[in-house]
Motif scaffolding. Sequence first.
Motif, PDB file in Angstrom:
ATOM      1  N   ARG A  20       0.822  -1.058  -0.092  1.00  0.00           N
ATOM      2  CA  ARG A  20      -0.327  -0.118   0.202  1.00  0.00           C
ATOM      3  C   ARG A  20       0.738   1.202   0.222  1.00  0.00           C
ATOM      4  O   ARG A  20       1.499   1.362   0.767  1.00  0.00           O
ATOM      5  CB  ARG A  20      -0.981   0.249   1.401  1.00  0.00           C
ATOM      6  N   ASN A  21       0.261   2.633  -0.634  1.00  0.00           N
ATOM      7  CA  ASN A  21       1.433   3.433  -1.005  1.00  0.00           C
ATOM      8  C   ASN A  21       0.538   4.741   0.851  1.00  0.00           C
ATOM      9  O   ASN A  21      -0.264   4.730   0.373  1.00  0.00           O
ATOM     10  CB  ASN A  21       0.643   4.633  -2.238  1.00  0.00           C
ATOM     11  N   ASN A  24      -0.442   7.270  -0.594  1.00  0.00           N
ATOM     12  CA  ASN A  24      -2.200   7.803  -1.591  1.00  0.00           C
ATOM     13  C   ASN A  24      -3.054   8.486  -0.468  1.00  0.00           C
ATOM     14  O   ASN A  24      -3.246   8.109   0.743  1.00  0.00           O
ATOM     15  CB  ASN A  24      -2.401   6.478  -1.229  1.00  0.00           C
ATOM     16  N   ILE A  49      -5.600  -4.589  -9.513  1.00  0.00           N
ATOM     17  CA  ILE A  49      -5.009  -3.534  -8.637  1.00  0.00           C
ATOM     18  C   ILE A  49      -3.573  -2.991  -9.971  1.00  0.00           C
ATOM     19  O   ILE A  49      -2.868  -4.218  -9.976  1.00  0.00           O
ATOM     20  CB  ILE A  49      -4.432  -4.277  -7.471  1.00  0.00           C
ATOM     21  N   MET A  58       1.541  -0.237  -4.402  1.00  0.00           N
ATOM     22  CA  MET A  58       0.679   0.030  -5.372  1.00  0.00           C
ATOM     23  C   MET A  58       0.535   2.052  -5.296  1.00  0.00           C
ATOM     24  O   MET A  58       0.200   2.771  -4.906  1.00  0.00           O
ATOM     25  CB  MET A  58      -0.357   0.080  -4.065  1.00  0.00           C
ATOM     26  N   HIS A  62      -6.814   0.675  -3.996  1.00  0.00           N
ATOM     27  CA  HIS A  62      -6.262   0.228  -2.305  1.00  0.00           C
ATOM     28  C   HIS A  62      -8.167   0.509  -2.004  1.00  0.00           C
ATOM     29  O   HIS A  62      -7.999  -1.256  -0.939  1.00  0.00           O
ATOM     30  CB  HIS A  62      -5.884   1.790  -1.684  1.00  0.00           C
ATOM     31  N   GLU A  66      -9.395  -3.743   0.016  1.00  0.00           N
ATOM     32  CA  GLU A  66      -9.701  -3.253   1.263  1.00  0.00           C
ATOM     33  C   GLU A  66     -10.923  -4.119   1.302  1.00  0.00           C
ATOM     34  O   GLU A  66     -11.460  -4.822   1.688  1.00  0.00           O
ATOM     35  CB  GLU A  66      -9.594  -1.902   1.295  1.00  0.00           C
ATOM     36  N   ASN A  97      -7.285   8.554  -8.420  1.00  0.00           N
ATOM     37  CA  ASN A  97      -8.288   8.756  -7.365  1.00  0.00           C
ATOM     38  C   ASN A  97      -9.684  10.278  -7.919  1.00  0.00           C
ATOM     39  O   ASN A  97     -10.536  10.000  -7.527  1.00  0.00           O
ATOM     40  CB  ASN A  97      -7.519   9.168  -6.220  1.00  0.00           C
TER      41      ASN A  97
END
Length: 187
Positions: A20-21, A24, A49, A58, A62, A66, A97
């Motif tokens: 995971r970044n 983000n 992903i 990533m 994200h 989850e 995003n």
Amino acid sequence: MKIHCAYTKLVPLSELIKLRNPRNPNTHPSAQIKLFAKILEHQGWRAPIVVSNLSGLMVAGHGALEAARLNEYELAPVDFQDFASEDDETAHMLADNELAQLAERDKAVVESLLKELGTRDFDLELTGILDALQEPARLEPVTYQKPPKMTYVLIAVPTVKFGEINPHIEAIAAIAETRVETTVSDK
């Protein structure tokens, strides 16, 4: 777990969690993840992903990670991609995003499509449009009290006290009207 998208390889969620970044900026509230998990379970994976070959982190997905964790999947489809620079990688993460949020929705078309799906007893939550599923706000009827025939200017009477003195004002207005009628009829 159904997969309907191209991907480089299936990666265990336990490994993806480590990718995971931390930069983000998007966060994913539990209501969003629950809805995403429901859609993912029904539709399957429609987009992988994305993990950068440059940073090993990533860049997109994200929320999908989850949702997959909530569904207790063991693997997720991942597309490992090359980026020319860290700046390009960051820009892609931000664009992923943001772009969907910049779209303008034609509400009439959405309502028509939801109505069409609703006629087939389709679970409308699978559209992700939760605000359309809520009952419209209902306005309560307002009772209107006719104001007295005569209007008086009240100086320095607080509004909260007006309700207490209003019957007295109406009584004065009634007396005044009676006097006016009597005076007019006497002539």
